[in-house]
Write a protein that holds these residues in place. Sequence first.
Motif, PDB file in Angstrom:
ATOM      1  N   GLY A  26       0.815  -1.227   0.000  1.00 26.72           N
ATOM      2  CA  GLY A  26       0.000   0.000   0.000  1.00 26.72           C
ATOM      3  C   GLY A  26       0.841   1.266   0.000  1.00 26.72           C
ATOM      4  O   GLY A  26       0.300   2.348  -0.209  1.00 26.72           O
ATOM      5  N   TRP A  55      -2.188  -4.651   4.999  1.00 28.07           N
ATOM      6  CA  TRP A  55      -3.082  -4.003   4.025  1.00 28.07           C
ATOM      7  C   TRP A  55      -4.316  -3.437   4.735  1.00 28.07           C
ATOM      8  O   TRP A  55      -4.733  -2.313   4.476  1.00 28.07           O
ATOM      9  CB  TRP A  55      -3.468  -5.037   2.958  1.00 28.07           C
ATOM     10  CG  TRP A  55      -4.404  -4.567   1.899  1.00 28.07           C
ATOM     11  CD1 TRP A  55      -5.629  -5.068   1.625  1.00 28.07           C
ATOM     12  CD2 TRP A  55      -4.191  -3.521   0.949  1.00 28.07           C
ATOM     13  NE1 TRP A  55      -6.201  -4.405   0.576  1.00 28.07           N
ATOM     14  CE2 TRP A  55      -5.339  -3.457   0.137  1.00 28.07           C
ATOM     15  CE3 TRP A  55      -3.146  -2.627   0.711  1.00 28.07           C
ATOM     16  CZ2 TRP A  55      -5.471  -2.530  -0.891  1.00 28.07           C
ATOM     17  CZ3 TRP A  55      -3.278  -1.707  -0.316  1.00 28.07           C
ATOM     18  CH2 TRP A  55      -4.418  -1.663  -1.103  1.00 28.07           C
ATOM     19  N   ILE A  56      -4.855  -4.200   5.664  1.00 30.72           N
ATOM     20  CA  ILE A  56      -6.043  -3.736   6.398  1.00 30.72           C
ATOM     21  C   ILE A  56      -5.689  -2.507   7.238  1.00 30.72           C
ATOM     22  O   ILE A  56      -6.379  -1.490   7.195  1.00 30.72           O
ATOM     23  CB  ILE A  56      -6.620  -4.878   7.287  1.00 30.72           C
ATOM     24  CG1 ILE A  56      -7.211  -5.960   6.384  1.00 30.72           C
ATOM     25  CG2 ILE A  56      -7.688  -4.345   8.254  1.00 30.72           C
ATOM     26  CD1 ILE A  56      -7.503  -7.268   7.071  1.00 30.72           C
ATOM     27  N   SER A  57      -4.565  -2.560   7.950  1.00 31.29           N
ATOM     28  CA  SER A  57      -4.253  -1.407   8.808  1.00 31.29           C
ATOM     29  C   SER A  57      -3.881  -0.177   7.976  1.00 31.29           C
ATOM     30  O   SER A  57      -4.159   0.955   8.358  1.00 31.29           O
ATOM     31  CB  SER A  57      -3.198  -1.739   9.870  1.00 31.29           C
ATOM     32  OG  SER A  57      -1.983  -1.946   9.264  1.00 31.29           O
ATOM     33  N   ARG A  58      -3.309  -0.396   6.801  1.00 32.49           N
ATOM     34  CA  ARG A  58      -2.982   0.759   5.938  1.00 32.49           C
ATOM     35  C   ARG A  58      -4.245   1.443   5.407  1.00 32.49           C
ATOM     36  O   ARG A  58      -4.328   2.652   5.329  1.00 32.49           O
ATOM     37  CB  ARG A  58      -2.104   0.278   4.770  1.00 32.49           C
ATOM     38  CG  ARG A  58      -1.663   1.364   3.840  1.00 32.49           C
ATOM     39  CD  ARG A  58      -0.428   1.000   3.120  1.00 32.49           C
ATOM     40  NE  ARG A  58       0.679   0.863   4.061  1.00 32.49           N
ATOM     41  CZ  ARG A  58       1.376   1.881   4.524  1.00 32.49           C
ATOM     42  NH1 ARG A  58       1.111   3.105   4.150  1.00 32.49           N
ATOM     43  NH2 ARG A  58       2.360   1.679   5.379  1.00 32.49           N
ATOM     44  N   LYS A  59      -5.232   0.616   5.053  1.00 33.36           N
ATOM     45  CA  LYS A  59      -6.482   1.199   4.529  1.00 33.36           C
ATOM     46  C   LYS A  59      -7.170   2.033   5.604  1.00 33.36           C
ATOM     47  O   LYS A  59      -7.861   2.992   5.315  1.00 33.36           O
ATOM     48  CB  LYS A  59      -7.427   0.079   4.053  1.00 33.36           C
ATOM     49  CG  LYS A  59      -7.091  -0.375   2.647  1.00 33.36           C
ATOM     50  CD  LYS A  59      -8.226  -1.125   1.990  1.00 33.36           C
ATOM     51  CE  LYS A  59      -8.466  -2.462   2.651  1.00 33.36           C
ATOM     52  NZ  LYS A  59      -9.454  -3.309   1.986  1.00 33.36           N
ATOM     53  N   ILE A  60      -6.958   1.639   6.869  1.00 36.46           N
ATOM     54  CA  ILE A  60      -7.559   2.416   7.963  1.00 36.46           C
ATOM     55  C   ILE A  60      -6.764   3.708   8.155  1.00 36.46           C
ATOM     56  O   ILE A  60      -7.314   4.791   8.315  1.00 36.46           O
ATOM     57  CB  ILE A  60      -7.580   1.589   9.273  1.00 36.46           C
ATOM     58  CG1 ILE A  60      -8.485   0.372   9.074  1.00 36.46           C
ATOM     59  CG2 ILE A  60      -8.018   2.424  10.468  1.00 36.46           C
ATOM     60  CD1 ILE A  60      -8.412  -0.668  10.155  1.00 36.46           C
ATOM     61  N   GLN A  61      -5.417   3.588   8.082  1.00 32.56           N
ATOM     62  CA  GLN A  61      -4.551   4.750   8.321  1.00 32.56           C
ATOM     63  C   GLN A  61      -4.729   5.819   7.236  1.00 32.56           C
ATOM     64  O   GLN A  61      -4.908   7.001   7.531  1.00 32.56           O
ATOM     65  CB  GLN A  61      -3.090   4.292   8.380  1.00 32.56           C
ATOM     66  CG  GLN A  61      -2.128   5.373   8.813  1.00 32.56           C
ATOM     67  CD  GLN A  61      -0.704   5.074   8.350  1.00 32.56           C
ATOM     68  OE1 GLN A  61      -0.438   4.036   7.750  1.00 32.56           O
ATOM     69  NE2 GLN A  61       0.192   5.982   8.628  1.00 32.56           N
ATOM     70  N   PRO A  65      -7.066   6.128   3.961  1.00 36.86           N
ATOM     71  CA  PRO A  65      -8.046   5.551   3.040  1.00 36.86           C
ATOM     72  C   PRO A  65      -7.593   5.696   1.588  1.00 36.86           C
ATOM     73  O   PRO A  65      -7.022   6.714   1.205  1.00 36.86           O
ATOM     74  CB  PRO A  65      -9.304   6.376   3.324  1.00 36.86           C
ATOM     75  CG  PRO A  65      -9.104   6.886   4.709  1.00 36.86           C
ATOM     76  CD  PRO A  65      -7.638   7.092   4.882  1.00 36.86           C
ATOM     77  N   LEU A  66      -7.858   4.637   0.809  1.00 39.27           N
ATOM     78  CA  LEU A  66      -7.380   4.623  -0.578  1.00 39.27           C
ATOM     79  C   LEU A  66      -8.293   5.443  -1.485  1.00 39.27           C
ATOM     80  O   LEU A  66      -9.372   5.858  -1.080  1.00 39.27           O
ATOM     81  CB  LEU A  66      -7.331   3.179  -1.083  1.00 39.27           C
ATOM     82  CG  LEU A  66      -6.505   2.228  -0.222  1.00 39.27           C
ATOM     83  CD1 LEU A  66      -6.717   0.802  -0.666  1.00 39.27           C
ATOM     84  CD2 LEU A  66      -5.026   2.603  -0.304  1.00 39.27           C
TER      85      LEU A  66
END
Length: 296
Positions: free
Chosen positions: A125, A206-212, A214-215
């Motif tokens: 990400g 990947w999950i924690s990056r999407k939270i940090q 947003p894409l």
Amino acid sequence: MGFEMKCLIEFEPILKKSSSLSPYTFSGLAGVCEYLAEPRSKEELAALYKACQTNKIPFKILGNGCNLLVRSAMVSGVVVKLTNPVFCGFENLGNTVRMGAGASIFAAISFCSQNNMAGFETLIGIPGTIGGALLSNTSDKSGPISRFVRKIEVLDSLGNLQIRDKEEISFSDKGNDLRDLVILSVEFAFEHDKTESIVKRLRKAWISRKIQLPLGVPYAGKIFKNPRGLTAASLMEQGGFQKARVGGAEVCDRDSNYIVIHPHAVVEDVLRLIEQIKQGIRERFNVDLELEIAIW
Ligand SMILES: Cc1cc2nc3c(=O)[nH]c(=O)nc-3n(C[C@H](O)[C@H](O)[C@H](O)COP(=O)(O)OP(=O)(O)OC[C@H]3O[C@@H](n4cnc5c(N)ncnc54)[C@H](O)[C@@H]3O)c2cc1C
């Protein structure tokens, strides 16, 4: 080709005049450059670099433009993109992998996962190239990318090819001494691991990056280096800069070291917001925030 650039005539096949850089930056905000070059070999890149040095023509390397702001005024000189396959490949050397500086972080993660090499999967990400990542010593919660580095192939300031061992380079939060070099490729060493374990860590990251972050939203970042013993994001939060906004540029509420680019934003909005933050942090905490993001 312009009269003043006659010294670059031999590079005409790889030069594009007055090229817009906005398609090549993550924020999408950028002006044009005088010449965009896509060299076809290391030798051609070295010759172009030398010609620019000799004739005092500004020379810059563009990765994926994720850690870069480009002003709307024309960027003078030559901007180089390492898009040719000679700069984007992967070579499995057994205990190490050599990666071209133009390869994307995403492609590197994919290569490593397919070859059961563990370490890069938590970078999932993070946009950018291997060259750009090395220059800013890209890091995630597991640590900085420099911990995997063994050797770096560079062009020195005279345009000569050199191999630097990791021990010859000092990596720190304050940057590293690669700033004036052109990074061509990097050799990394990884631990071997089972595919299932690598994929499990990759999914979690990947999950924690999407939270940090947003894409699907354009960002500029990361904006500042972390001052010694502190984080730029926490200083900005304490200084009341969370969600600060100038025009279409707004400090990201999930991670203050990133700026959200709203529709109709112009690069000057981002630059003014950065200046306001720097000034506010200096006045409030007597700390001079240093830029991580490059500004052209
Ligand atoms: C949404 C988003 C999330 C991010 N998340 C993270 C994160 O979690 N952690 C983190 O550390 N960073 C993060 N970043 C920052 C950024 O992704 C990294 O710094 C990235 O590796 C930059 O690579 P790039 O190829 O885009 O470099 P660019 O932006 O193209 O270039 C940045 C600088 O590197 C120089 N450069 C690029 N390639 C070379 C080369 N081959 N030789 C010499 N100089 C070169 C350029 O001249 C420029 O000065 C994030 C950025 C964004 C936009």
